[in-house]
Design an enzyme around this catalytic site. Structure first.
Site, PDB file in Angstrom:
ATOM      1  N   HIS A 164      44.121  30.173  38.466  1.00 16.34           N
ATOM      2  CA  HIS A 164      42.654  30.256  38.392  1.00 16.34           C
ATOM      3  C   HIS A 164      42.057  30.871  39.664  1.00 16.34           C
ATOM      4  O   HIS A 164      40.912  30.593  40.029  1.00 16.34           O
ATOM      5  CB  HIS A 164      42.027  28.879  38.149  1.00 16.34           C
ATOM      6  CG  HIS A 164      42.644  28.117  37.021  1.00 16.34           C
ATOM      7  ND1 HIS A 164      42.359  28.374  35.701  1.00 16.34           N
ATOM      8  CD2 HIS A 164      43.570  27.120  37.016  1.00 16.34           C
ATOM      9  CE1 HIS A 164      43.060  27.559  34.925  1.00 16.34           C
ATOM     10  NE2 HIS A 164      43.807  26.796  35.700  1.00 16.34           N
ATOM     11  N   SER A 285      34.577  56.200  52.109  1.00 17.54           N
ATOM     12  CA  SER A 285      33.244  56.246  51.509  1.00 17.54           C
ATOM     13  C   SER A 285      32.477  57.434  52.067  1.00 17.54           C
ATOM     14  O   SER A 285      32.626  57.800  53.236  1.00 17.54           O
ATOM     15  CB  SER A 285      32.489  54.955  51.821  1.00 17.54           C
ATOM     16  OG  SER A 285      31.100  55.085  51.551  1.00 17.54           O
ATOM     17  N   LYS A 291      34.748  52.190  55.565  1.00 15.86           N
ATOM     18  CA  LYS A 291      35.384  51.766  54.312  1.00 15.86           C
ATOM     19  C   LYS A 291      36.794  52.338  54.146  1.00 15.86           C
ATOM     20  O   LYS A 291      37.084  53.465  54.518  1.00 15.86           O
ATOM     21  CB  LYS A 291      34.555  52.203  53.098  1.00 15.86           C
ATOM     22  CG  LYS A 291      33.252  51.475  52.916  1.00 15.86           C
ATOM     23  CD  LYS A 291      33.444  50.008  52.574  1.00 15.86           C
ATOM     24  CE  LYS A 291      34.134  49.804  51.237  1.00 15.86           C
ATOM     25  NZ  LYS A 291      33.375  50.350  50.105  1.00 15.86           N
ATOM     26  N   GLU A 298      42.389  50.661  41.658  1.00 14.42           N
ATOM     27  CA  GLU A 298      41.243  50.619  40.759  1.00 14.42           C
ATOM     28  C   GLU A 298      41.410  51.597  39.597  1.00 14.42           C
ATOM     29  O   GLU A 298      41.054  51.290  38.448  1.00 14.42           O
ATOM     30  CB  GLU A 298      39.969  50.919  41.536  1.00 14.42           C
ATOM     31  CG  GLU A 298      39.629  49.829  42.547  1.00 14.42           C
ATOM     32  CD  GLU A 298      38.441  50.192  43.421  1.00 14.42           C
ATOM     33  OE1 GLU A 298      37.880  51.301  43.242  1.00 14.42           O
ATOM     34  OE2 GLU A 298      38.079  49.377  44.288  1.00 14.42           O
TER      35      GLU A 298
END
Length: 478
Positions: A164, A285, A291, A298
């Protein structure tokens, strides 16, 4: 609506029509822009079909020699780009027949005897997918190898195992990485199982009823690397189970890659900080200079939706079709081609990302006991003393509640407080309240202890050697 015709057009049908197809129909029907990749497989089928025609006495030895030479020349021209489909070619079969007629004249027309585009395309697509399934398998092996190599470095590295997305019990990070190898091994098994079912040749089934010519579908099947010929000609041209099943396997691969990608996204976040990606396998970025994004992970997540969508497309297309061939089946190829293309893109990128990432073992080890992950060790310790697990669970829960209230660790509770919680708790319980002892105690098959993890590594490495050999086999005759 006007019709368009061309004296230069090569058509595989039309004798009973007084004119050519309308432009709108021609645009809708054309598939050569995506099925051209089937050309090498169609030519392989043509060579096998030419030989069976000669065996049946429908081509003499000289004609067969010329036919095979022309097919070889055409294949070389296709490979070099000297021969390409034109806007007038409806599909790969039409284009290749045009190329054959250019080389042989009327002799080229003899090759069409005893076969139809219906059994041709079903054969071509099986050959293509069987060939490319091995390419996908090889990429899966490379990703699994990368995970195994990382796992070898972290056989004893503690980490907080989760359920979880909450800290649950200590595990070794090597065990965690190997948990992503196991589904890839199952995917490889699925590809091989699929291949065994797909190794059935439709060639010789004609449009749907077989042929009255004395052909030998079994011999053609063997020449093309299939295990056997289709036992029912109607099913052979209507069957697209092999496409749907292939797309299920690729969708399942996509799901497994997505789960791995999601974990990498978490591991590399500031909140976790367990993994640092190599600059070559991360992006930045356009507005935030600090970043460093796990874009490969992804994109792997995103590709899973595309792969699942391809499966849904084919299943939905097939669900209401009557026997035998229907033009709806033209929609089977693009999802299959796309699944191959997307996996060939994402798998090498994931393998590179995994093989070059840096694991911050110190942060993993520091996080391993956080969240009272050693509570189960207390319950198991009580069970070994003869306390029923139901009662042991209750006692341990009270111990955790005390620690939460006092914001202290399990091993910081005083002897007096232990005794107050239960007569079964005594200072000896502290012997199990370390991550190292918790991991060392996991010695059973498949568990997270260093010994079982080493066994898993050895077994996975052996399996991957076998899978690499299988994936490098060629199933398409040259």
């Amino acid at each position: 609506m006007t019709s368009s015709t061309s004296t230069n057009r090569t058509s595989l049908w039309g004798g009973r029509f007084s004119g050519g197809p309308a432009e709108a129909l021609a645009r809708l029907s054309v598939s050569v822009q995506f099925d051209w990749r089937l050309a090498p497989y169609d030519l392989a089928g043509s060579r096998a079909h030419a030989r069976v025609l000669a065996h049946a006495g429908l081509l003499d030895a000289e004609e067969l020699g010329k036919m095979l030479a022309a097919l070889d020349d055409l294949e070389a021209a296709c490979a070099s780009g000297a021969f390409r489909p034109t806007v007038e070619d409806e599909d790969v079969h039409t284009a290749l027949e045009r190329g054959l007629l250019e080389r042989l004249g009327t002799l080229g027309g003899k090759l069409r005897a005893g076969r139809s585009r219906n059994d041709q395309v079903a054969t071509d697509l099986r050959l293509y997918l069987r060939d490319h399934a091995r390419g996908v398998a090889l990429r899966l092996v490379e990703l699994a190898d990368a995970l195994v190599e990382q796992a070898e470095r972290h056989v004893e590295t503690p980490a907080p195992g989760m359920t979880h997305v909450q800290h649950a019990q200590p595990v070794t990070f090597g065990h965690w990485l190997l948990a992503h190898v196991q589904p890839l091994l199952r995917d490889l098994e699925r590809l091989r199982d699929w291949d065994a079912r797909a190794a059935v040749s439709p060639l010789g089934s004609g449009a749907l009823a077989g042929s009255s010519l004395p052909l030998d579908p079994v011999q053609v099947a063997k020449e093309l690397g299939f295990a056997t010929a289709a036992p029912n000609s109607m099913d052979a041209v209507a069957d697209r189970d092999f496409v749907a099943e292939f797309l299920f396997v690729t969708a399942m691969i996509g799901v497994h890659l997505s789960r791995l990608g999601e974990e990498v996204v978490m591991w590399t976040s500031q909140e976790f900080g367990w993994v640092e990606l190599d600059d070559a396998f991360a992006t930045g970025s356009s507005i935030m200079p600090q970043k460093k994004n796990a874009d490969i992970a992804e994109l792997a997540r995103g590709k899973s939706g595309r792969l699942i969508g391809g499966l849904m497309t084919v299943l939905t297309m097939l669900k209401g079709l009557p026997l035998t061939y229907d033009r709806d089946m033209q929609e089977d190829k693009e999802p299959a081609f796309d699944a191959v293309d997307q996996l060939q893109l994402v798998l090498p990128a994931l393998a590179g990302m995994i093989s070059t990432m840096t694991v911050r073992a110190d942060r993993l080890a520091a996080a391993a006991p956080v969240g009272y992950t050693l509570a189960t060790e207390v319950a198991d310790w009580l069970v070994r003393k003869g306390v029923p697990f139901r009662e042991a669970h209750e006692i341990t829960g009270k111990l955790v509640a005390l620690c939460v209230a006092r914001d202290c660790a399990l091993d910081e509770v005083s002897d007096e407080d232990l005794a107050a919680i239960s007569d079964h708790l005594d200072p000896d319980v502290r012997s199990v309240l370390s991550v190292k002892s918790a991991l060392a105690a996991r010695t059973t098959y498949g568990s997270t202890g260093p010994g079982p993890v080493a066994d898993q590594l050895a077994a996975a490495a052996d399996k991957l050697i076998t899978w690499r050999t299988w994936s490098e086999e060629s199933v398409v005759p040259r």
